[in-house]
Design an enzyme around this catalytic site. Sequence first.
Site, mmCIF file in Angstrom:
data_model
loop_
_atom_site.group_PDB
_atom_site.id
_atom_site.type_symbol
_atom_site.label_atom_id
_atom_site.label_comp_id
_atom_site.label_asym_id
_atom_site.label_seq_id
_atom_site.Cartn_x
_atom_site.Cartn_y
_atom_site.Cartn_z
ATOM 1 N N LYS A 69 0.798 -1.219 0.000
ATOM 2 C CA LYS A 69 0.000 0.000 0.000
ATOM 3 C C LYS A 69 0.835 1.276 0.000
ATOM 4 C CE LYS A 69 -4.106 -2.049 2.104
ATOM 5 N NZ LYS A 69 -5.145 -1.922 3.150
ATOM 6 N N ASP A 105 -9.661 2.881 1.851
ATOM 7 C CA ASP A 105 -9.653 2.250 3.175
ATOM 8 C C ASP A 105 -10.186 3.205 4.238
ATOM 9 O OD1 ASP A 105 -8.704 -0.290 2.609
ATOM 10 O OD2 ASP A 105 -6.593 0.264 2.868
ATOM 11 N N GLY A 129 0.227 -1.402 15.093
ATOM 12 C CA GLY A 129 0.672 -1.480 13.710
ATOM 13 C C GLY A 129 1.291 -0.183 13.244
ATOM 14 N N ASN A 153 3.988 -0.627 17.949
ATOM 15 C CA ASN A 153 4.495 -1.468 16.867
ATOM 16 C C ASN A 153 5.742 -2.220 17.330
ATOM 17 O OD1 ASN A 153 4.223 -2.250 14.033
ATOM 18 N ND2 ASN A 153 6.214 -1.265 13.756
#
Length: 290
Positions: A69, A105, A129, A153
């Site tokens: 992405k 998204d 994340g 993360n």
Amino acid sequence: MFTARAKVCGLIGNPIEHSLSPLMQGIFSSEMNVDSIYVPLPVKKDLENAIKGAYLLGFKGLNVTIPYKKEVINYLIDIDESAKKIGAVNTLVRVNGGFKGYNTDILGLEKSLKNADISIKNKKVIIFGAGGAAKSVLHLCVNLGAESIILVNRDILKAKKLITELENKNVDLKAFSLEEFKLQLKNILPYNDYIAFQATSVGMYPNVDECIIEDNEFYEKCLAGVDIIYTPSKTRFMEMFLNKKVINGLDMLLYQGAFAWELWNEVKLDNEVIEKVRDMLKERVKDRKS
């Protein structure tokens, strides 16, 4: 059914075997009587040539998923302003000379939260994340007026990089490594009203027994949880939220796909069609463990 004149669209990523996008996009086109076909395209390396090849083959558009992405931006000739700010793209639309990138998204997630009656305004948010999906979640939470955001993360440098890249910093932002977050949980989370987003692939089929964090105390401190994964329909992360509001990524998938379909076909989807596809997707992922 489609003809030899059909618009061709597809999905690029690795892995994509679990994806429900081909089913969803096929139903959209069938129900709307649009002559198009949507194909899965597993790309394990050489993304640049895959994008060039899709253009040369006449593809009208593409969806882009994990892990491309962010990288895909390097191979576009134009990018939507919102996607540029996010720094992640999941939808490509054919234009003269190449593809233009969009981020549907963030639109799908916003619609998903609204449907679930989960408000972000003035809320404390935790995001697990630091990839493309996490980036979309981060930008949306900032746009929706979160009071504070904690980014967690495994690689702390990636989390800090996301924060430094953010243009609008009118929100309290902190970053922690997953290890430090687990060790210092009580100090890092002094309250009991957090909304948590699981924006990694941890727990996705076939690794359905994995969970980003197992500590029950963490879940006790949260009001609600959102896992962007939709296979399985109920991840270990979701199961840990006992008697609390929790949703998976199915509506996010549904609406990001709907917005992408509309970009490719320049047609507004009927609400009845969207509801029909949601029901079919729910049935497909229900209790899906294999």
